[in-house]
Structure formats: structure tokens, C-alpha cells
Write an enzyme that holds these catalytic residues in place. Structure first.
Site, PDB file in Angstrom:
ATOM      1  N   ASN A 100       0.737  -1.249  -0.301  1.00 47.14           N
ATOM      2  CA  ASN A 100       0.231   0.006  -0.016  1.00 47.14           C
ATOM      3  C   ASN A 100       0.915   1.265  -0.010  1.00 47.14           C
ATOM      4  O   ASN A 100       1.985   1.240   0.619  1.00 47.14           O
ATOM      5  CB  ASN A 100      -0.794  -0.056   1.026  1.00 47.14           C
ATOM      6  CG  ASN A 100      -1.887  -1.220   1.098  1.00 47.14           C
ATOM      7  OD1 ASN A 100      -1.905  -1.831   0.216  1.00 47.14           O
ATOM      8  ND2 ASN A 100      -2.339  -1.681   2.395  1.00 47.14           N
ATOM      9  N   HIS A 117       5.984  -0.824  -2.869  1.00 46.42           N
ATOM     10  CA  HIS A 117       5.410   0.279  -3.735  1.00 46.42           C
ATOM     11  C   HIS A 117       5.487   1.804  -3.654  1.00 46.42           C
ATOM     12  O   HIS A 117       4.908   2.612  -4.355  1.00 46.42           O
ATOM     13  CB  HIS A 117       4.205  -0.302  -4.189  1.00 46.42           C
ATOM     14  CG  HIS A 117       4.061  -1.560  -4.794  1.00 46.42           C
ATOM     15  ND1 HIS A 117       2.900  -2.563  -4.826  1.00 46.42           N
ATOM     16  CD2 HIS A 117       5.203  -2.416  -5.345  1.00 46.42           C
ATOM     17  CE1 HIS A 117       3.207  -3.624  -5.371  1.00 46.42           C
ATOM     18  NE2 HIS A 117       4.642  -3.648  -5.596  1.00 46.42           N
ATOM     19  N   GLY A 184      -5.274  -9.238   3.121  1.00 43.63           N
ATOM     20  CA  GLY A 184      -5.837  -8.318   2.262  1.00 43.63           C
ATOM     21  C   GLY A 184      -5.231  -7.930   0.708  1.00 43.63           C
ATOM     22  O   GLY A 184      -5.059  -6.807   0.237  1.00 43.63           O
ATOM     23  N   THR A 185      -4.658  -9.186   0.207  1.00 42.91           N
ATOM     24  CA  THR A 185      -3.932  -8.934  -1.089  1.00 42.91           C
ATOM     25  C   THR A 185      -4.412 -10.154  -1.896  1.00 42.91           C
ATOM     26  O   THR A 185      -4.536 -11.334  -1.543  1.00 42.91           O
ATOM     27  CB  THR A 185      -2.463  -8.915  -0.885  1.00 42.91           C
ATOM     28  OG1 THR A 185      -2.118  -8.876  -2.340  1.00 42.91           O
ATOM     29  CG2 THR A 185      -1.996 -10.203  -0.410  1.00 42.91           C
ATOM     30  N   GLU A 212     -11.865 -12.827   0.469  1.00 43.15           N
ATOM     31  CA  GLU A 212     -12.085 -14.035  -0.747  1.00 43.15           C
ATOM     32  C   GLU A 212     -10.749 -14.844  -0.942  1.00 43.15           C
ATOM     33  O   GLU A 212      -9.749 -14.591  -0.400  1.00 43.15           O
ATOM     34  CB  GLU A 212     -12.118 -13.114  -1.860  1.00 43.15           C
ATOM     35  CG  GLU A 212     -13.101 -12.268  -2.237  1.00 43.15           C
ATOM     36  CD  GLU A 212     -13.072 -11.369  -3.310  1.00 43.15           C
ATOM     37  OE1 GLU A 212     -13.830 -10.302  -3.651  1.00 43.15           O
ATOM     38  OE2 GLU A 212     -11.747 -11.158  -3.928  1.00 43.15           O
TER      39      GLU A 212
HETATM   40  C1  BV8 Z   1       8.295  -5.028 -12.232  1.00 42.87           C
HETATM   41  C2  BV8 Z   1       1.782   1.679  -6.690  1.00 42.87           C
HETATM   42  C3  BV8 Z   1      10.278  -5.594 -13.055  1.00 42.87           C
HETATM   43  C4  BV8 Z   1       1.196   2.665  -7.866  1.00 42.87           C
HETATM   44  C5  BV8 Z   1       1.458  -0.448  -7.500  1.00 42.87           C
HETATM   45  C6  BV8 Z   1       4.469  -6.394 -18.793  1.00 42.87           C
HETATM   46  C7  BV8 Z   1       5.271  -5.358 -18.518  1.00 42.87           C
HETATM   47  C8  BV8 Z   1       6.154  -5.042 -17.379  1.00 42.87           C
HETATM   48  C9  BV8 Z   1       5.448  -5.578 -15.994  1.00 42.87           C
HETATM   49  C10 BV8 Z   1       4.958  -6.550 -16.326  1.00 42.87           C
HETATM   50  C11 BV8 Z   1       4.147  -7.096 -17.256  1.00 42.87           C
HETATM   51  N1  BV8 Z   1       3.340  -8.081 -16.938  1.00 42.87           N
HETATM   52  C12 BV8 Z   1       3.404  -8.399 -15.647  1.00 42.87           C
HETATM   53  C13 BV8 Z   1       4.353  -7.405 -15.161  1.00 42.87           C
HETATM   54  C14 BV8 Z   1       4.747  -7.401 -13.716  1.00 42.87           C
HETATM   55  C15 BV8 Z   1       3.919  -6.328 -12.972  1.00 42.87           C
HETATM   56  C16 BV8 Z   1       2.539  -6.977 -12.814  1.00 42.87           C
HETATM   57  O1  BV8 Z   1       2.612  -7.598 -11.715  1.00 42.87           O
HETATM   58  N2  BV8 Z   1       1.440  -6.752 -13.392  1.00 42.87           N
HETATM   59  C17 BV8 Z   1       0.308  -7.276 -13.012  1.00 42.87           C
HETATM   60  C18 BV8 Z   1      -1.052  -6.420 -13.630  1.00 42.87           C
HETATM   61  C19 BV8 Z   1       0.185  -8.762 -13.604  1.00 42.87           C
HETATM   62  N3  BV8 Z   1       4.441  -5.847 -12.068  1.00 42.87           N
HETATM   63  C20 BV8 Z   1       5.275  -4.899 -12.236  1.00 42.87           C
HETATM   64  O2  BV8 Z   1       5.331  -3.974 -13.241  1.00 42.87           O
HETATM   65  C21 BV8 Z   1       6.265  -4.386 -10.904  1.00 42.87           C
HETATM   66  N4  BV8 Z   1       7.638  -4.233 -11.244  1.00 42.87           N
HETATM   67  O3  BV8 Z   1       7.918  -6.262 -12.239  1.00 42.87           O
HETATM   68  O4  BV8 Z   1       9.513  -4.660 -12.435  1.00 42.87           O
HETATM   69  C22 BV8 Z   1       9.965  -5.274 -14.506  1.00 42.87           C
HETATM   70  C23 BV8 Z   1      10.284  -4.084 -14.932  1.00 42.87           C
HETATM   71  C24 BV8 Z   1      10.191  -3.846 -16.323  1.00 42.87           C
HETATM   72  C25 BV8 Z   1       9.573  -4.669 -17.162  1.00 42.87           C
HETATM   73  C26 BV8 Z   1       9.138  -5.876 -16.762  1.00 42.87           C
HETATM   74  C27 BV8 Z   1       9.350  -6.141 -15.345  1.00 42.87           C
HETATM   75  C28 BV8 Z   1       5.765  -3.268 -10.229  1.00 42.87           C
HETATM   76  C29 BV8 Z   1       4.208  -3.605  -9.633  1.00 42.87           C
HETATM   77  C30 BV8 Z   1       3.798  -2.242  -8.760  1.00 42.87           C
HETATM   78  C31 BV8 Z   1       2.873  -1.499  -9.409  1.00 42.87           C
HETATM   79  N5  BV8 Z   1       2.445  -0.424  -8.226  1.00 42.87           N
HETATM   80  N6  BV8 Z   1       0.937   0.515  -6.628  1.00 42.87           N
HETATM   81  C32 BV8 Z   1      -0.286   3.076  -7.170  1.00 42.87           C
HETATM   82  O5  BV8 Z   1      -0.867   2.751  -6.033  1.00 42.87           O
HETATM   83  O6  BV8 Z   1      -0.764   3.667  -8.063  1.00 42.87           O
HETATM   84  S1  BV8 Z   1       0.553  -2.148  -7.439  1.00 42.87           S
HETATM   85  C33 BV8 Z   1      -0.915  -1.761  -6.697  1.00 42.87           C
HETATM   86  O7  BV8 Z   1      -1.935  -2.774  -6.992  1.00 42.87           O
HETATM   87  C34 BV8 Z   1      -0.809  -1.883  -5.086  1.00 42.87           C
HETATM   88  O8  BV8 Z   1       0.266  -1.306  -4.761  1.00 42.87           O
HETATM   89  C35 BV8 Z   1      -0.885  -3.301  -4.872  1.00 42.87           C
HETATM   90  O9  BV8 Z   1       0.330  -3.918  -4.968  1.00 42.87           O
HETATM   91  C36 BV8 Z   1      -1.829  -3.751  -6.050  1.00 42.87           C
HETATM   92  C37 BV8 Z   1      -3.253  -4.207  -5.692  1.00 42.87           C
HETATM   93  O10 BV8 Z   1      -3.102  -5.386  -5.464  1.00 42.87           O
HETATM   94  P1  BV8 Z   1      -3.642  -5.642  -3.752  1.00 42.87           P
HETATM   95  O11 BV8 Z   1      -3.172  -4.799  -2.874  1.00 42.87           O
HETATM   96  O12 BV8 Z   1      -3.585  -7.092  -3.593  1.00 42.87           O
HETATM   97  O13 BV8 Z   1      -5.144  -5.198  -3.814  1.00 42.87           O
HETATM   98  P2  BV8 Z   1      -6.358  -5.684  -4.623  1.00 42.87           P
HETATM   99  O14 BV8 Z   1      -7.474  -4.684  -4.665  1.00 42.87           O
HETATM  100  O15 BV8 Z   1      -5.898  -6.628  -5.735  1.00 42.87           O
HETATM  101  O16 BV8 Z   1      -6.743  -6.907  -3.624  1.00 42.87           O
HETATM  102  C38 BV8 Z   1      -7.541  -6.499  -2.440  1.00 42.87           C
HETATM  103  C39 BV8 Z   1      -7.702  -7.710  -1.606  1.00 42.87           C
HETATM  104  O17 BV8 Z   1      -8.153  -7.329  -0.221  1.00 42.87           O
HETATM  105  C40 BV8 Z   1      -8.842  -8.604  -2.285  1.00 42.87           C
HETATM  106  O18 BV8 Z   1      -8.466 -10.104  -2.419  1.00 42.87           O
HETATM  107  C41 BV8 Z   1     -10.051  -8.519  -1.267  1.00 42.87           C
HETATM  108  O19 BV8 Z   1     -10.750  -9.801  -1.257  1.00 42.87           O
HETATM  109  C42 BV8 Z   1      -9.175  -8.425  -0.090  1.00 42.87           C
HETATM  110  N7  BV8 Z   1     -10.191  -7.653   0.827  1.00 42.87           N
HETATM  111  C43 BV8 Z   1     -10.773  -6.592   0.633  1.00 42.87           C
HETATM  112  N8  BV8 Z   1     -11.418  -6.057   1.905  1.00 42.87           N
HETATM  113  C44 BV8 Z   1     -10.950  -6.731   3.085  1.00 42.87           C
HETATM  114  C45 BV8 Z   1     -10.120  -7.859   2.281  1.00 42.87           C
HETATM  115  N9  BV8 Z   1      -9.397  -8.681   3.025  1.00 42.87           N
HETATM  116  C46 BV8 Z   1      -9.437  -8.581   4.282  1.00 42.87           C
HETATM  117  N10 BV8 Z   1     -10.038  -7.720   4.904  1.00 42.87           N
HETATM  118  C47 BV8 Z   1     -10.877  -6.859   4.136  1.00 42.87           C
HETATM  119  N11 BV8 Z   1     -11.892  -5.957   4.968  1.00 42.87           N
END
Ligand code: BV8
Length: 239
Positions: A100, A117, A184-185, A212
Site C-alpha cells: 500500500n 511500492h 488483504g491482497t 475472498e
Molecule cells: C516489475 C503503486 C520488473 C502505484 C502498484 C508487463 C510489463 C511490465 C511488467 C509486467 C508485465 N506483466 C506483468 C508485469 C509485472 C507487473 C505485474 O505484476 N502486473 C500485474 C498486473 C500482472 N509488475 C510490475 O510491473 C512491477 N515491477 O515487475 O518490475 C519489470 C520491469 C520492467 C519490465 C518488466 C518487469 C511493479 C508493480 C507495482 C505496481 N504498483 N502500486 C499506485 O498505487 O498507483 S501495485 C498496486 O496494485 C498496489 O500497490 C498493490 O500492489 C496492487 C493491488 O493489489 P492488492 O493490494 O492485492 O489489492 P487488490 O485490490 O488487488 O486486492 C485486495 C484484496 O483484499 C482482495 O483479495 C480482497 O478480497 C481483499 N479484501 C478486501 N477487503 C478486505 C479484504 N481482505 C481482508 N479484509 C478486508 N476488509
């Protein structure tokens, strides 16, 4: 209620790594990344806005998306889940690793926080990544006072590398910990999403708290379905 074996595990624990995602801030009213975008950004997915390409294409729209998120976060408070983790730090050796960018763990009092991040309240120069504390608001986005490039939030965008050593520092702590708690991820964003699996391989007792199922649920030593704000205070009482 927690089962007896889990209570015993928490009671005996010495060193804990806590790994959080957007779900821990949901009960504070901060939309998670999975929640649909609203307003001007309703037609974009977060993954499309949080990139260098999006910023280059429309710096004003991306800057204002972050300004809206900052304003929204300033209006909310940490919840019982954030406070329970902050309190855990006084009873156990805890490293908190969060995906976060909302600062709510620090506001709740957590001291040992590793922000994988970045942080939405820090701003840096788009060209040289220098952190900038003050700027003139004549333009949106504002310009770097040193070189004139656009300013941007100091967060890790998709396609950008995490800061040096963040993952290895986390893995070192995981190698030493007896319990790894992932909270929560959705486990969809890499390399952060690999950490729970790393903890399992390292032999830690892995606990998942999520409303979930996730890709890690079947691999966790214990996967609890529920709200982190309700479950974490129970963990604290067990410690
Ligand atoms: C990297 C900051 C090396 C910004 C964030 C193609 C090209 C380039 C890279 C990639 C590519 N394909 C894949 C990648 C890798 C990519 C990636 O993983 N993409 C995903 C979409 C597949 N990753 C990257 O690019 C990373 N860097 O790999 O560098 C590289 C370099 C160049 C080229 C290749 C590789 C960087 C990733 C960081 C991105 N920045 N945040 C901003 O905030 O604006 S990520 C952002 O999204 C968050 O920080 C967090 O990490 C993510 C969201 O995920 P969650 O936190 O899990 O949240 P989400 O909403 O998904 O889930 C919430 C959960 O909570 C749910 O499960 C829900 O059920 C649960 N919940 C809800 N309420 C509750 C609860 N649980 C408990 N209690 C509750 N009350």
C-alpha cells in the site's frame, strides 16, 4: 473465533513478517485496486493509469488521479487492523511489508514498515527521481524546481522496478521468521505476489486473512476468510 492450534502458534511466535495489500485499508474506506475507478477515471483500470506511458501521454490526468487519491486518504483513518499490527510490534519482532502507498500503517503507529511500492505522499522529479518537497502550483502537474521536468508521485508504476533491495530485505526477514501473515491482497501483482510462496518454501507458518480466496489460499498453512479489521485484534489477544 480462532482455533486453539492457531492461538497456540501465535502465542509461541517470536518473529513475524506481516505482508499487507489494499484489503487492509478497505475498512477505512479506501477503495481497493480491484474496485472500479470512479469519476474522470471511470473508463480506466488502475493498472492503465499507474504507468510511465500513461503519465507521458496525459500527465495532467494521472497527476490529478493521484491528487484525488491523496485527498481521499487524508480524509480517512487507520482501522482496527492497522492498529492491531502496530500493537503487535510492541509484543513481537515484527517486520511489516506493505504494497500500500497510503501511509495508514505509519499513521496507526507501525515503526518498522517496508513500503514495496512507494508512498503517494512523496513526490519526485520524473527525469531524475530526486524527491522534491516544495514546488510552485502554477502548472498541473507541477514542474521540478531544479530541472523543469514534470513532478510525479514517488510510487512504483507497473513496468518499473521496485527499489533496490526491497524484495531481498523482505526475504532475509522471512528466512528468520516463524510466522508469515498475508493480509488483504489478491496476490496478482509481481514480484510482491511471490512473497507468500517464498515464506512457505522457507518453512514459515503461513497465515492468510482475506475476504475472498486468492491464488495462495490453498498453499497457506491456515487461510482465514474474513475482514482483517475483525480478525487481527483476535491475533493480538493471542499474543
Ligand atoms: C516489475 C503503486 C520488473 C502505484 C502498484 C508487463 C510489463 C511490465 C511488467 C509486467 C508485465 N506483466 C506483468 C508485469 C509485472 C507487473 C505485474 O505484476 N502486473 C500485474 C498486473 C500482472 N509488475 C510490475 O510491473 C512491477 N515491477 O515487475 O518490475 C519489470 C520491469 C520492467 C519490465 C518488466 C518487469 C511493479 C508493480 C507495482 C505496481 N504498483 N502500486 C499506485 O498505487 O498507483 S501495485 C498496486 O496494485 C498496489 O500497490 C498493490 O500492489 C496492487 C493491488 O493489489 P492488492 O493490494 O492485492 O489489492 P487488490 O485490490 O488487488 O486486492 C485486495 C484484496 O483484499 C482482495 O483479495 C480482497 O478480497 C481483499 N479484501 C478486501 N477487503 C478486505 C479484504 N481482505 C481482508 N479484509 C478486508 N476488509
Amino acid at each position: 473465533m480462532l482455533d486453539k492450534a492457531l492461538i497456540q502458534k501465535l502465542r509461541e511466535s517470536k518473529s513475524i513478517v506481516v505482508f499487507t495489500g489494499a484489503g487492509i485499508s478497505a475498512e477505512s474506506g479506501v477503495p481497493t485496486f480491484r474496485d472500479a475507478q470512479t469519476g474522470l477515471w471511470a473508463n480506466f483500470k488502475a493498472e492503465e493509469l499507474a504507468t510511465r506511458a500513461a503519465f507521458r501521454k496525459n500527465p495532467k490526468m494521472v497527476w490529478e488521479w493521484y491528487a484525488m487519491r491523496r485527498a481521499m486518504i487524508l480524509d480517512v483513518k487507520p482501522n482496527a487492523g492497522h492498529y492491531a499490527i502496530a500493537e503487535m510490534e510492541k509484543r513481537r519482532d515484527v517486520l511489516l511489508v506493505t504494497q500500500n502507498v497510503d501511509s495508514l500503517h505509519s499513521v496507526a503507529g507501525s515503526k518498522s514498515v517496508l513500503e514495496l511500492h512507494g508512498n503517494i505522499f512523496r513526490t519526485k522529479c520524473f527525469m531524475n527521481n530526486e524527491i522534491i518537497d516544495s514546488w510552485s502550483d502554477e502548472e498541473i502537474p507541477p514542474r521540478c524546481p531544479n530541472c523543469g521536468s514534470h513532478l510525479r508521485p514517488d510510487v512504483v508504476w507497473f513496468g518499473e522496478d521496485l527499489s533496490d533491495g526491497a524484495i531481498s530485505k523482505t526475504e532475509e526477514a522471512i528466512d528468520r521468521c516463524d510466522i508469515f501473515i498475508t493480509i488483504g491482497t489478491s496476490g496478482l501483482v509481481y514480484p510482491a505476489a511471490e512473497l507468500p510462496f517464498y515464506a512457505r518454501k522457507a518453512g514459515a507458518f503461513t497465515i492468510e486473512i482475506n475476504t475472498e480466496p486468492t491464488p495462495f489460499s490453498d498453499y497457506a498453512s491456515c487461510s482465514l476468510r474474513g475482514k482483517s479489521g475483525e480478525i487481527l485484534p483476535q491475533f493480538l489477544s493471542a499474543m
